[in-house]
Design an enzyme around this catalytic site. Structure first.
Site, PDB file in Angstrom:
ATOM      1  N   ASP A  49       0.779  -1.239   0.104  1.00  0.00           N
ATOM      2  CA  ASP A  49       0.064  -0.008   0.218  1.00  0.00           C
ATOM      3  C   ASP A  49       0.948   1.295  -0.001  1.00  0.00           C
ATOM      4  OD1 ASP A  49      -2.276  -1.869   0.406  1.00  0.00           O
ATOM      5  OD2 ASP A  49      -1.891  -1.674   2.716  1.00  0.00           O
ATOM      6  N   GLU A 215     -11.231   0.466  -3.447  1.00  0.00           N
ATOM      7  CA  GLU A 215     -10.422   1.104  -1.963  1.00  0.00           C
ATOM      8  C   GLU A 215      -9.084   1.841  -2.328  1.00  0.00           C
ATOM      9  OE1 GLU A 215      -9.814  -2.545  -0.036  1.00  0.00           O
ATOM     10  OE2 GLU A 215      -8.455  -3.326  -1.494  1.00  0.00           O
TER      11      GLU A 215
END
Length: 538
Positions: A49, A215
């Site tokens: 991420d 997301e």
């Protein structure tokens, strides 16, 4: 007082180690080809991420860390190819008592880093508690205590935007496991300091119909458009979506700007747009490689009709695919080749920045000792509730640094009582390793394996041999497809096999790790220990 002392210990224990050269180069993976080009991944390690920014001539990258402490690792680069760990923003994770126990898969999920009015900000989500913000004047800290901006379950992947008119906004997504909803992006307004919510926010995009598991939003503004870069389609199989609108609350148009295409890179998505000093655009993202975690790739990026195109575009459809080799970004200069820290000579006054515990650390787990030229690991009893090392906080680990590598540790074992142990292991939902332990009859070498440790299974232990020496060399060879071999030596030259092959597997949302653990079974007022002379990766 105990919390203050524990925080002080954590802050001291993880300052940059002076003994580690800032120009140290990996012996197992270097992305810089030395000829003006680079190869992907630029970071062959589990920095999942990733988010990144440029501040003047420096680039900073932050990644999720879940329950590993110190957390929120910060890497620095001068050219987007050569990266080095410089700090951790989260020295202990709140709620502090909660994270004194292992919390695999929980904790600090996908963060965002920004620089605004001479101050660094990191917003990070804890899916069980809410969205936090921390700040610092220098990227190496000290970072502020985490402040809860929005409380609630399942609020994930926040990213702020300071608008031209002074308003502050935050985009975030939802984790279905906690919130009961997912695949939606909302935008909420914050106060001027970015620390409190104003209103309940607006749903700006629903990905259910075409972009499931939407997301990881990253919020930008360019040429009068608001942009939300958001991954969709799942960790290992997804694509990179971009949303744009003239209004902060939408409506937003959408476009897939990168997918796997004909490349070998599965699920290329979730990351950060960065612009160089020379005006070039680049995109950093992850690729899930199972036991190796989510490794970091760098892609060229260009704008066409105010839409980004990421990666190569061989068929000219304005949707990119990943490159494996490319020219390095133009940053105006050429900088030395560096890589994230791996080996540790253990001569410094602090732990190397590559190391993380499985929970908030307690004083007495480890002491760097430059006077002795080692890292001393104290034998710590397992928690009463722990059925295996998955549930044990004081396991000291670092990420796999390449597809194939060998790690060797030189240890001097000083057991105090029967049941004292020093182990070197590969850790995941399954784990295995090699151990020197004190029994009633003397010292023994053992091989241990725990399958489905995350389900509470106990270790299977095989005795290798009795041994009379306390100085030992442990070695783990990681071969293709995360196949691991264990061996040991008493002289550092001749290594002996320690059982069959073990296949490393991921942990919970992370790749496998490699490291050390020192423990005891007795509960007395003194402990044995193991001195780690060095830990070398090659």
């Amino acid at each position: 007082m105990m919390r203050i002392l524990a925080c002080l210990y954590a802050s001291l224990a993880f300052l940059p180690a002076a003994a580690q050269s800032v120009h140290e180069k990996s012996k197992v993976w270097v992305a810089d080809n030395g000829d003006g080009t680079y190869k992907n991944p630029v970071i062959y390690a589990d920095y999942s991420d990733p988010d990144a920014i440029r501040v003047n001539d420096d680039y900073y990258l932050v990644a999720s860390s879940f329950d590993a402490i110190p957390g929120l690792p910060i890497l620095h680069s001068k050219d987007l190819v050569n990266w080095r760990i410089v700090a951790h923003a989260l020295l202990r994770q709140p709620p502090y008592d909660h994270f004194s126990a292992t919390q695999h898969g929980n904790g600090a999920w996908a963060p965002a880093i920004r620089y605004h009015q001479q101050q660094f900000y990191i917003y990070y989500p804890d899916p069980d508690f809410g969205i936090y913000v921390i700040t610092a004047k220098q990227v190496t800290g000290p970072w502020s205590e985490p402040q809860l901006v929005i409380s609630g379950k399942g609020l994930i992947d926040p990213c702020p935007l300071w608008d031209d008119n002074g308003n502050v906004y935050l985009a975030h997504a939802f984790a279905g496991s906690r919130a009961g909803i997912k695949s939606m992006i909302v935008v909420k307004q914050l106060n001027a300091t970015g620390t409190h919510l104003i209103g309940e926010g607006v749903l700006v995009f629903d990905g259910h119909s075409q972009h499931p598991t939407l997301e990881g939003p990253k919020f930008y503004k360019r040429n009068g458009y608001y942009y939300i870069f958001a991954p969709a389609g799942g960790v290992s199989t997804g694509w990179q979506l971009v949303l744009r609108s003239r209004q902060v609350y939408g409506p937003y148009e959408s476009k897939i700007v990168m997918d796997q295409g004909h490349s070998p890179v599965n699920g290329p998505h979730q990351g950060a747009w960065v612009q160089t000093q020379k005006g070039e655009d680049w995109f950093l993202h992850f690729q899930d490689q199972e036991a190796y975690g989510r490794v970091v790739h760098l892609q060229p990026m260009k704008w066409v009709d105010n839409w980004p195109v990421i990666g190569a575009d061989p068929d000219k459809d304005w949707k990119g695919e990943p490159v494996m080799r490319y020219r390095k970004p133009d940053v105006g200069k050429t900088y030395p080749v560096v890589t994230p820290q791996e080996s540790d000579e253990c001569n410094g006054s602090t732990l190397g920045l590559q190391w993380q515990w499985q929970a908030n650390p307690a004083a007495g787990w480890a002491f760097p000792s430059p006077a002795l030229g080692c890292l001393r690991l104290l034998a710590v009893p397992l928690p009463d509730s722990a059925r295996n090392l998955w549930e044990t906080p004081n396991v000291l680990l670092q990420k796999f640094p390449a597809a194939t590598f060998t790690a060797t540790a030189k240890c001097s074992f000083a057991p105090h009582l029967e049941g004292d142990r020093i182990s070197m292991l590969v850790m995941g939902a399954d784990y295995a390793g090699i151990r020197l332990e004190k029994r009633a009859a003397g010292l023994y070498l053992t091989r241990f394996t725990c399958k489905q440790a995350d389900r509470g299974n106990v270790e299977v232990v095989e005795t290798i041999a009795p041994i009379t020496v306390t100085d030992i060399f442990f070695r783990i060879m990681v071969e293709k497809n995360a196949q691991c071999r264990f061996s040991y030596s008493t002289d550092g030259q001749n290594f002996h096999d320690a059982g069959g092959m073990f296949t490393a597997v991921p942990g919970r949302w992370i790749g496998a790790k490699i490291g050390l653990h020192c423990s005891r079974t007795a509960r007395t007022n003194d402990a044995g220990w193991a001195d780690i002379d060095w830990f070398r990766v090659e």
